[in-house]
Enzyme design. Structure first.
Site, PDB file in Angstrom:
ATOM      1  N   GLU A  83       2.548   2.348 -17.813  1.00 14.34           N
ATOM      2  CA  GLU A  83       2.687   0.958 -17.371  1.00 14.34           C
ATOM      3  C   GLU A  83       2.168  -0.005 -18.433  1.00 14.34           C
ATOM      4  OE1 GLU A  83       4.422   0.400 -14.907  1.00 14.34           O
ATOM      5  OE2 GLU A  83       4.390   2.315 -13.826  1.00 14.34           O
ATOM      6  N   ARG A  93       6.148  -2.781   0.654  1.00 18.43           N
ATOM      7  CA  ARG A  93       7.237  -2.168   1.426  1.00 18.43           C
ATOM      8  C   ARG A  93       6.665  -1.435   2.634  1.00 18.43           C
ATOM      9  NH1 ARG A  93       9.275   2.673   0.332  1.00 18.43           N
ATOM     10  NH2 ARG A  93       7.906   2.865  -1.470  1.00 18.43           N
ATOM     11  N   CYS A 146      -1.059   0.439  -6.747  1.00 14.44           N
ATOM     12  CA  CYS A 146      -1.207   0.840  -8.152  1.00 14.44           C
ATOM     13  C   CYS A 146      -1.239  -0.400  -9.037  1.00 14.44           C
ATOM     14  CB  CYS A 146      -0.079   1.791  -8.557  1.00 14.44           C
ATOM     15  SG  CYS A 146      -0.210   3.383  -7.722  1.00 14.44           S
ATOM     16  N   HIS A 172       1.935   6.118 -13.973  1.00 10.29           N
ATOM     17  CA  HIS A 172       2.557   6.601 -12.736  1.00 10.29           C
ATOM     18  C   HIS A 172       3.198   7.962 -12.986  1.00 10.29           C
ATOM     19  CE1 HIS A 172       2.987   2.707 -10.311  1.00 10.29           C
ATOM     20  NE2 HIS A 172       2.612   3.609  -9.428  1.00 10.29           N
TER      21      HIS A 172
HETATM   22  N1  PCA Z   1       1.088   5.083  -5.549  1.00 11.65           N
HETATM   23  C1  PCA Z   1       1.177   3.799  -4.887  1.00 11.65           C
HETATM   24  C2  PCA Z   1      -0.212   3.532  -4.359  1.00 11.65           C
HETATM   25  C3  PCA Z   1      -0.953   4.806  -4.476  1.00 11.65           C
HETATM   26  C4  PCA Z   1      -0.103   5.694  -5.308  1.00 11.65           C
HETATM   27  O1  PCA Z   1      -0.413   6.801  -5.726  1.00 11.65           O
HETATM   28  C5  PCA Z   1       1.752   2.706  -5.792  1.00 11.65           C
HETATM   29  O2  PCA Z   1       2.587   3.029  -6.637  1.00 11.65           O
HETATM   30  O3  PCA Z   1       1.387   1.551  -5.647  1.00 11.65           O
END
Ligand code: PCA
Length: 209
Positions: A83, A93, A146, A172
């Site tokens: 990111e 969502r 996140c 991610h």
């Molecule tokens: N993914 C979510 C929140 C916690 C996670 O592991 C997100 O992408 O915001």
């Protein structure tokens, strides 16, 4: 180097979150002479004592890391996503694990619109890809927890709330095949995620990282 790695609790009805197993692997195997500390953050927004950002702030205060890398699951991702930016917006969502769902709310009222990650995201992406693991630079960590944690962390660094931290950012990872078997969508084998992320974290441990 002291490095803090965080993962998130399971959310959205899934019993697991691959980010937890991931950081456990690096806590166990270490990272090229770095002192690795880990923390698992609740999928809870806002600034209360049980929130993700409060958990992260406590973890940073306890280990005073130079580098912080937070991990989370992106259930629709096909690649490991490095990111590049956190934005000052919550727009959900689904509800968080405290049952709260936000619509068009700032994470920190009056704070800047966005911050760039201070991790070497391109080098990390390249290292991941170099292992044959699909990886990409991402311009959005979404508008859920996140992104909230990434934004809060970068704001905390920018405002010297976390003076020990010189590099911080978010990665991610896709869901695992066993999660995809239940809810559909793309997935990546855990061994591939580990191999790619391990290579990307080595970029941080190297003197030029
Ligand atoms: N993914 C979510 C929140 C916690 C996670 O592991 C997100 O992408 O915001």
């Amino acid at each position: 180097m002291r490095i803090l790695l965080t993962g998130f609790e399971p959310f959205g009805g899934s019993p697991i979150n691959p980010s937890v197993s991931l950081i456990e692997v690096f806590a166990a195997e270490g990272l090229l002479g770095s002192r690795v500390t880990t923390a698992i953050l609740p999928v809870v927004g806002g600034s209360g004592s049980e929130s993700a950002r409060a958990g992260l702030e406590r973890a940073i205060a306890a280990c005073e890391p130079e580098t912080v890398v937070c991990f989370g699951e992106a259930s629709r991702a096909t690649h490991v996503q490095f990111e590049r930016v956190g934005v000052n917006l919550r727009d959900d969502r689904i509800a968080d694990n405290a049952g709260r769902r936000c619509c068009d709310e700032p994470i920190i009222a009056g704070a800047p619109v966005a911050y760039f990650s201070t991790l070497p995201t391109r080098a990390m992406r390249d290292a991941c890809e170099g292992e044959g693991v699909p990886a990409e630079l991402s311009m959005s960590a979404g508008t859920f927890l996140c992104n909230e944690v990434l934004y809060w962390l970068l704001h905390a660094c920018a405002t010297r709330l976390c003076p020990s931290v010189s590099r911080a950012g978010f990665v991610h990872v896709p869901q695992l095949p066993e999660q995809a078997a239940v809810r559909g969508g793309p997935s990546m084998k855990f061994q591939h995620v580990i191999r790619g992320v391990r290579a990307s974290l080595r970029e941080l441990a190297s003197p030029l990282g």
